[in-house]
Design a protein around this motif. Structure first.
Motif, mmCIF file in Angstrom:
data_model
loop_
_atom_site.group_PDB
_atom_site.id
_atom_site.type_symbol
_atom_site.label_atom_id
_atom_site.label_comp_id
_atom_site.label_asym_id
_atom_site.label_seq_id
_atom_site.Cartn_x
_atom_site.Cartn_y
_atom_site.Cartn_z
ATOM 1 N N ALA A 124 27.957 29.776 40.038
ATOM 2 C CA ALA A 124 29.404 29.588 40.030
ATOM 3 C C ALA A 124 29.879 28.227 39.539
ATOM 4 N N SER A 125 28.960 27.333 39.176
ATOM 5 C CA SER A 125 29.352 26.019 38.675
ATOM 6 C C SER A 125 29.347 26.003 37.151
ATOM 7 N N GLU A 126 30.519 25.741 36.567
ATOM 8 C CA GLU A 126 30.589 25.653 35.107
ATOM 9 C C GLU A 126 29.739 24.492 34.584
ATOM 10 N N PRO A 145 28.987 34.808 26.769
ATOM 11 C CA PRO A 145 30.359 35.322 26.660
ATOM 12 C C PRO A 145 30.968 35.817 27.971
ATOM 13 N N ASN A 146 30.139 36.298 28.906
ATOM 14 C CA ASN A 146 30.697 36.876 30.137
ATOM 15 C C ASN A 146 31.017 35.845 31.208
ATOM 16 N N TRP A 147 30.557 34.614 31.040
ATOM 17 C CA TRP A 147 30.490 33.679 32.173
ATOM 18 C C TRP A 147 31.861 33.395 32.782
ATOM 19 N N GLU A 272 42.418 33.743 32.385
ATOM 20 C CA GLU A 272 42.750 34.200 33.733
ATOM 21 C C GLU A 272 41.874 35.378 34.113
ATOM 22 N N PRO A 273 41.215 35.320 35.282
ATOM 23 C CA PRO A 273 40.364 36.431 35.698
ATOM 24 C C PRO A 273 41.164 37.704 35.958
ATOM 25 N N LEU A 274 40.476 38.818 36.036
ATOM 26 C CA LEU A 274 41.115 40.096 36.325
ATOM 27 C C LEU A 274 41.750 40.067 37.719
ATOM 28 N N PRO A 275 42.734 40.924 37.974
ATOM 29 C CA PRO A 275 43.482 40.865 39.243
ATOM 30 C C PRO A 275 42.628 40.959 40.500
ATOM 31 N N TYR A 276 41.527 41.733 40.477
ATOM 32 C CA TYR A 276 40.735 41.872 41.705
ATOM 33 C C TYR A 276 40.095 40.550 42.125
ATOM 34 N N LEU A 277 40.064 39.555 41.236
ATOM 35 C CA LEU A 277 39.509 38.240 41.558
ATOM 36 C C LEU A 277 40.584 37.253 42.021
ATOM 37 N N GLY A 278 41.815 37.716 42.172
ATOM 38 C CA GLY A 278 42.866 36.885 42.739
ATOM 39 C C GLY A 278 43.148 35.611 41.974
ATOM 40 N N PRO A 279 43.388 35.674 40.671
ATOM 41 C CA PRO A 279 43.622 34.445 39.909
ATOM 42 C C PRO A 279 44.795 33.644 40.471
#
Length: 392
Positions: A124-126, A145-147, A272-279
């Motif tokens: 989880a650390s960029e 690409p997915n990170w 911005e992440p997808l909605p299920y990730l609570g951006p």
């Protein structure tokens, strides 16, 4: 602002283990079975006899050899027990009952606090992911690409999660080119671990806003890594034997409530992440880490710089309908900051040099502190392991 509560326990007030901390663990004394206790200052409060004397409804959970029974009771009981313990240690009328059951830490043995059900580790650390990408793919993109679209993770091995202080035997396995022998690139990964208390239903995802309903607390975590074994095996399916030989955790589980003052905004997520990730709605934690090798602090990674939040990791872990169970453990992945002295693994600190890794006999300790609700700082339990030579 509320006035901080003051404990009557000798030496505990103002310490890293004041009553705004109160982590749970499992301890034993010579000739006795392990049972649940809570740390205050340099003592362990033996909860079972106190709970029995006060006829607490859940007194039986403190007689168990792990925290699982207590954690399975759920958030309401967790919060109620914390209030009860805080009262025991701050109210003078309770002192006569409680004081005989305070045991000095020097007189106890600490055990693995949780019977681990499943273990998942994230990435989880960029800063860590970017450093690793530059080391291994100097001519390519550092991040795949997915990170930045999802919290990348792998499923680990619950049976080799061990308590701090357990020796770590150097693993043996295949190395690049098909060679075989003890790992020559044994590494550490400074991480934060999250312990699930309340289970979820198979087929029903856990939403990001339900994080505190399911996660009981946090532990310090060292995801020991054999980089040469890992490098040879991880394509195409990811980490396996280079990770599964040992994962060390602290003997103390710090309740989520003890971290109320430590929540901070994430550094920022783009795209911005997808909605299920609570951006924009989930938070990170302001926890400072120290990596100590043979007594010397070699790095200070800051958890507040992590890209993915604890709640996002849990939401992603379950979005496909996978359930979580009491005792599940998930790790944050290596904690690394933007500066060279904030890197969370020897791979990064030495930038891949062969001499950067651990030798037999080396001892590694991870130390953690966070802002406490009382205005000072609290400590998570240390995580220590000494490297022993390969066997066989």
């Amino acid at each position: 602002m509320k006035t901080p509560l003051t404990t009557w326990v000798p030496g505990a007030a103002g310490s890293h283990f004041d009553v705004d901390n109160l982590p749970y663990g499992v301890f034993s004394q010579p000739g006795e079975e392990p049972r649940v206790g809570v740390r205050v200052g340099d003592f362990v409060l033996d909860l079972a006899p106190v709970a029995a004397a006060e006829m607490l409804d859940v007194h039986h959970v403190f007689e168990e050899r792990s925290l699982n029974a207590l954690m399975a009771e759920g958030r309401t009981v967790r919060e109620s027990v914390r209030r009860w313990v805080t009262g025991l240690l701050t109210e003078d009328p309770e002192r006569d009952l409680v004081e005989p059951h305070l045991v000095p830490l020097t007189d106890v043995t600490l055990h693995l606090p949780v019977e681990v059900a499943d273990y998942v580790d994230f990435y989880a650390s960029e800063h860590h992911a970017t450093n690793v990408g530059r080391i291994f793919r100097p001519d390519g993109e550092a991040l795949l690409p997915n990170w930045k679209h999802l919290p990348v993770g792998y499923h680990g091995r619950a049976g080799t999660v061990v308590a701090s202080g357990t020796p770590v035997v150097r693993p043996t396995g295949q190395r690049p080119g098909g060679g075989f022998g003890p790992s020559a690139r044994l590494d550490v990964e400074a991480e934060l671990g999250f312990v699930v208390g309340t289970a979820s239903e198979l087929g029903t995802p856990v939403p990001y806003h339900a994080f505190a309903d399911h996660v009981f607390g946090v532990v310090g975590l060292n995801d020991w890594s054999a980089r040469d074994i890992q490098a040879w095996e991880y394509v195409p399916l990811g980490p396996f034997l280079g990770k599964s030989f040992a994962t060390s955790v602290s003997p103390w589980v710090t309740p989520i409530e003890a971290l109320d003052a430590a929540w901070v905004d994430l550094p920022g997520q783009d795209p911005e992440p997808l909605p299920y990730l609570g951006p924009g709605e989930t938070k990170g934690l302001d926890i400072d880490v120290e990596i100590v090798v043979n007594g010397d602090v070699i790095s200070r990674p800051p958890y507040r710089t992590m890209y993915w939040s604890p709640a996002q990791m849990l939401a992603h872990l379950t979005v496909n309908g996978a359930s979580v169970r009491t005792g599940d453990l998930y790790g944050s992945g290596t904690i690394s900051g933007p500066e060279p002295d904030q890197r969370g693994s020897l791979l990064e600190i030495g930038w891949g040099e062969e001499t950067a890794f651990l030798a037999d006999g080396d001892e590694v300790t991870l130390r953690y502190t966070a802002p406490g609700t009382g205005g000072g700082r609290i400590a998570l339990g240390d995580v220590t392991g000494r490297v022993e030579p390969a066997r066989g």
